[in-house]
Design an enzyme around this catalytic site. Structure first.
Site: not given
Ligand SMILES: Cc1ncc(COP(=O)(O)O)c(C=O)c1O
Length: 433
Positions: A165, A246, A282
């Site tokens: 990401w 993560d 999510k």
């Molecule tokens: C792999 C991954 N890590 C972390 C996040 C962080 O998401 P959020 O800040 O909405 O919790 C995302 C969001 O798309 C993600 O795809």
């Protein structure tokens, strides 16, 4: 202070400040000085920038395969019924909007760590976890990254899977870590490059940081198998690397929270001290509530306590304390066995709809007459499919068919529905002929 003193102070303030302010104005404006004239636009975000263009498109057939946010069978955003129930309970229970403690609601932290590590985890029994609520997964990346940039005793270079990401690289560089890469998945083949991964990790300098996505890898939808995770864990141990996980999609990969925790729980069983960054965006659909956590596992309770004080120091100086509504929702759901069961079923249902849409896309591509091999669409898991479409093909999909996705060919499977999947498949067939 009496009102006379206050009046004197106000007069002095006016006398003192007014001429200075006007001097400054006169000096700068007479020389045509502008504070921000030198600024250039920041580059648009690779994903949210496309979403902006999508929003402006008036074509009724347009399809949004851009952002990783769950959509129902009609392509609409969803508030989970368990979340709605929790909100009703919150409305009855709380009469305040007070600040949370710097590291968030204690019950939220405890229940979140349990969801990650399991209720019987020896780490939790021995209080070895320093867990802090964060502003979602991105906040957890920031806080952990800042913490490691400041205090990591080894090489402050974090090794990321190639690809990953985009915000991983951006946030870690922003907080002062160096970033390097290990091979993960060749987008042209769309399979885990396990040999490349092991080879590269074996070459990482000892006492560096190795970063993994716990499950449902974004953007590839490709995860190591359980056997491969065991091998990776042994290698990371041999190289004396610090593993960071993560975990933004727990439950989305297999539909089961326990299965999706295999990677980091295996590392813990193997004796690693890890960091785990968690998001409820999510899994609970709490995208805009910005709800997540950051956990470091320590050698003993007092070390965990110290780590927590340093995380609090970072949070205090960054955003002072986290939001409360999302964490209250999480507490209501995880502390109530019925509601928790309901939520587990909802996550399973979301993960099953994603699987069904993968199958439908592949079937419709074959029905359209495509001679390419689309097996990778159904072999990949979670919210994303790295389609193997080239940037040129993606551009044609957008220009000719109003189907929007990032240039790397990543499809957010949640954007597919029974109503649009045939249209998307036909369009993909046309641009890949
Ligand atoms: C792999 C991954 N890590 C972390 C996040 C962080 O998401 P959020 O800040 O909405 O919790 C995302 C969001 O798309 C993600 O795809």
């Amino acid at each position: 202070m009496n009102s006379g003193n206050f009046k004197n102070m106000s007069i002095r303030y006016l006398l003192f400040t007014k001429p200075r302010a006007s001097n400054i104005q006169k000096r700068h404006f007479s020389e045509e000085f502008f504070w921000w004239k030198h600024l250039e636009n920041a580059p648009p975000d690779s994903i949210l920038g496309i979403k902006k263009i999508y929003n402006m498109d008036k074509n009724p057939n347009k399809v949004d395969l851009i952002v990783g946010a769950y959509r129902d069978a009609n392509g609409k955003p969803v508030i989970l019924p368990s979340v709605l129930e929790a909100e009703k309970m919150i409305e009855k229970k709380y009469t305040d909007k007070e600040y949370a403690p710097i590291s968030g609601l204690p019950q939220f932290n405890q229940l979140s760590a349990q969801l990650l590590l399991g209720p019987d985890s020896s780490v939790l029994c021995n209080q070895l976890n320093a867990t802090s609520q964060t502003v979602s997964g991105s906040g957890a990346l920031y806080v952990s990254g800042k913490f490691m940039a400041q205090f990591f005793p080894g090489n402050t270079c974090i090794y990321l899977p190639q690809p990953t990401w985009a915000n991983h690289e951006a946030i870690f560089k922003f907080v002062g870590l160096e970033v390097a890469w290990y091979r993960y998945c060749d987008p042209k083949v769309s399979k885990l490059d396990f040999e490349g991964l092991m080879d590269d990790i074996n070459k990482i300098p000892e006492k560096s940081i190795a970063f993994f996505q716990g499950c449902a890898h974004n953007p590839t939808g490709v995860d190591p198998s359980q056997e491969q995770w065991c091998e990776i864990s042994q290698l990371v141990k041999k190289r004396q690397l610090f593993p960071v996980f993560d975990v933004a999609y727990q439950g989305f990969a297999s539909g089961d929270f326990y299965n999706d925790a295999f990677s980091f729980r295996t590392f813990l069983q193997d004796g690693h001290k890890v960091a785990i960054l968690q998001s409820y965006s999510k899994s609970m659909g709490l995208y805009g509530e910005r709800t997540g956590s950051c956990t470091f596992i320590a050698d003993c309770k007092s070390e965990a306590d110290t780590i927590l004080t340093q995380m609090e120091e970072i949070i205090r100086k960054t955003y002072s304390s986290p939001p409360i509504h999302g964490s209250r929702i999480v507490v209501e759901i995880l502390a109530d066995e019925n509601l928790k069961y309901m939520w587990f079923q909802e996550v399973k249902m979301m993960s099953e709809r994603l699987k069904a849409m993968r199958n439908a896309l592949k079937e419709n591509l074959e029905k359209a007459g495509s001679k390419h091999n689309w097996d990778h669409i159904v072999h990949q898991i979670g919210m994303f499919c790295l389609s193997k479409l080239t940037p040129k093909q993606v551009k044609k999909l957008t220009d000719d068919y109003h189907i929007y996705l990032p240039a790397d060919g990543r499809i957010s499977v949640a954007g597919l529905t029974t109503k649009n999947v045939q249209y998307v498949a036909n369009a993909i067939h046309e641009v890949t002929k």
